[in-house]
Design a protein around this motif. Structure first.
Motif, PDB file in Angstrom:
ATOM      1  N   ASN A 172       0.772  -1.120  -0.016  1.00 64.66           N
ATOM      2  CA  ASN A 172       0.077   0.068  -0.102  1.00 64.66           C
ATOM      3  C   ASN A 172       0.866   1.291   0.070  1.00 64.66           C
ATOM      4  OD1 ASN A 172       0.939   0.029   2.644  1.00 64.66           O
ATOM      5  ND2 ASN A 172      -0.951   0.134   3.729  1.00 64.66           N
ATOM      6  N   HIS A 173       2.102   1.070  -0.353  1.00 62.51           N
ATOM      7  CA  HIS A 173       2.921   2.180  -0.215  1.00 62.51           C
ATOM      8  C   HIS A 173       2.711   3.339  -1.581  1.00 62.51           C
ATOM      9  CE1 HIS A 173       6.604   4.636  -0.920  1.00 62.51           C
ATOM     10  NE2 HIS A 173       7.053   4.225   0.351  1.00 62.51           N
ATOM     11  N   PRO A 174       2.640   4.435  -1.365  1.00 64.78           N
ATOM     12  CA  PRO A 174       2.077   5.584  -2.388  1.00 64.78           C
ATOM     13  C   PRO A 174       2.883   5.265  -3.879  1.00 64.78           C
ATOM     14  CG  PRO A 174       2.582   6.639  -0.259  1.00 64.78           C
ATOM     15  CD  PRO A 174       3.122   5.129  -0.294  1.00 64.78           C
ATOM     16  N   LEU A 175       4.137   4.711  -3.875  1.00 57.76           N
ATOM     17  CA  LEU A 175       4.862   4.400  -5.043  1.00 57.76           C
ATOM     18  C   LEU A 175       4.813   3.331  -5.433  1.00 57.76           C
ATOM     19  CD1 LEU A 175       8.199   6.913  -4.301  1.00 57.76           C
ATOM     20  CD2 LEU A 175       5.763   7.190  -5.663  1.00 57.76           C
ATOM     21  N   SER A 176       3.910   2.227  -4.929  1.00 57.09           N
ATOM     22  CA  SER A 176       3.969   0.731  -4.833  1.00 57.09           C
ATOM     23  C   SER A 176       3.279   0.526  -6.349  1.00 57.09           C
ATOM     24  CB  SER A 176       3.698  -0.169  -4.000  1.00 57.09           C
ATOM     25  OG  SER A 176       2.055   0.173  -3.732  1.00 57.09           O
ATOM     26  N   SER A 177       2.672   1.285  -6.856  1.00 54.74           N
ATOM     27  CA  SER A 177       1.944   0.999  -8.316  1.00 54.74           C
ATOM     28  C   SER A 177       2.627   1.036  -9.412  1.00 54.74           C
ATOM     29  CB  SER A 177       0.878   2.273  -8.503  1.00 54.74           C
ATOM     30  OG  SER A 177       1.405   3.344  -8.284  1.00 54.74           O
ATOM     31  N   GLY A 178       3.914   1.550  -9.281  1.00 60.76           N
ATOM     32  CA  GLY A 178       4.980   1.470 -10.468  1.00 60.76           C
ATOM     33  C   GLY A 178       5.854   0.229 -10.675  1.00 60.76           C
TER      34      GLY A 178
END
Length: 296
Positions: A172-178
């Motif tokens: 759920n890290h803000p940058l984990s979508s990349g």
């Protein structure tokens, strides 16, 4: 009584005929008779009742026949066991390894070795580098998989693989979508580091790379091993810099991201004592190097 005399006795006892026993042993009958007579003298017991048309075993001969077969069987088994140990086909190997090795090459090495030497018992023990070093020095281990290597003039080190460092982040890290993570873009990242002691350790390698790129390393969470570090990341305690092979195994609560720009590389080596000449270890090292050469 020696094994030659016992062999002669067993041949006569089983054939109950000196001529057939001599033919079976491929010797002349007179030397065989002298050997049996000498054996009886040494033992202080008559082993055969010698008749005109046949011979039979005395009670002492029957007992020696029973015990002699057992002795020769044990001797043959012992010779076979020693030969197989000398060939590296039986025995044991005590292998220590850093925890991250289990995500990459180590399982493939173990599978390959077991396929070639199924009768060798393997003892596998996870340790950090300091523990591996102590155990090799004290001969509690035969082989150690270390990251990057164990420095000691009494050790032989064989490099196996080199892999990039990647980031383990909460899913759920803000940058984990990349697919990538720029560490320099993070404001005071919470770094989960292992092992806490003894130092220097793998953690210091990570800290050194971060410092070289000007990444803020002021916030740190220390733990003792990789598994605990990943658990802390999964519950949101921070991010952890791990070898690339760790990212090949999916885990709930985690994502593994490539680091851009690249932070650095880490290597895995196999280590053993310089004075260790055992065939078991040589066979294992050969298989480990072969597997590493064939890794994609």
């Amino acid at each position: 009584m020696n094994t030659k005399q016992l062999t002669y006795f067993l041949a006569v006892a089983e054939e109950l005929h000196f001529g057939r026993a001599a033919e079976r042993l491929d010797i002349a009958q007179p030397p065989l008779s002298r050997q049996i007579k000498q054996l009886e003298t040494e033992l202080g017991a008559v082993l055969f009742n010698r008749g005109r048309s046949a011979i039979t075993l005395t009670q002492a001969g029957e007992r020696l026949l029973k015990r002699g077969k057992s002795i020769m069987s044990q001797l043959e088994d012992t010779q076979l066991e020693i030969r197989r140990l000398g060939q590296g086909a039986e025995g044991r190997l005590r292998i220590g390894f850093v925890g991250s090795a289990t995500y990459g090459i180590l399982p493939n090495i173990i599978k390959s070795y077991r396929a070639s030497y199924p009768e060798v018992n393997l003892s596998l023990v996870p340790m950090n580098n300091a523990g591996l070093h102590r155990a090799l020095v004290s001969r509690e281990l035969d082989i150690a998989f270390a990251r990057p290597a164990l420095k000691d003039s009494e050790f032989v080190t064989r490099p196996l693989i080199e892999e990039p460092l990647i980031a383990a982040v909460p899913d759920n890290h803000p940058l984990s979508s990349g697919e990538t993570l720029d560490l320099s873009s993070l404001s005071r990242p919470n770094l989960v580091l292992y092992p806490e002691y003894p130092r220097p350790s793998y953690a210091d390698v990570v800290l050194g790379f971060c410092e070289a790129q000007g990444i803020d390393i002021s916030r740190r969470v220390w733990t003792m091993d990789l598994q605990t570090a990943l658990s802390l990341v999964a519950i949101g305690e921070g991010i952890c810099i791990v070898p690339g092979s760790v990212g090949t195994s999916q885990r709930n609560g985690l994502r593994f991201l490539q680091i851009e720009p690249a932070l650095g590389h880490t290597s895995l080596s196999v280590n053993y004592r310089l004075d260790e000449q055992g065939l078991h270890i040589r066979n294992f090292i050969q298989i480990a190097q072969s597997v590493s050469r064939n890794m994609p």
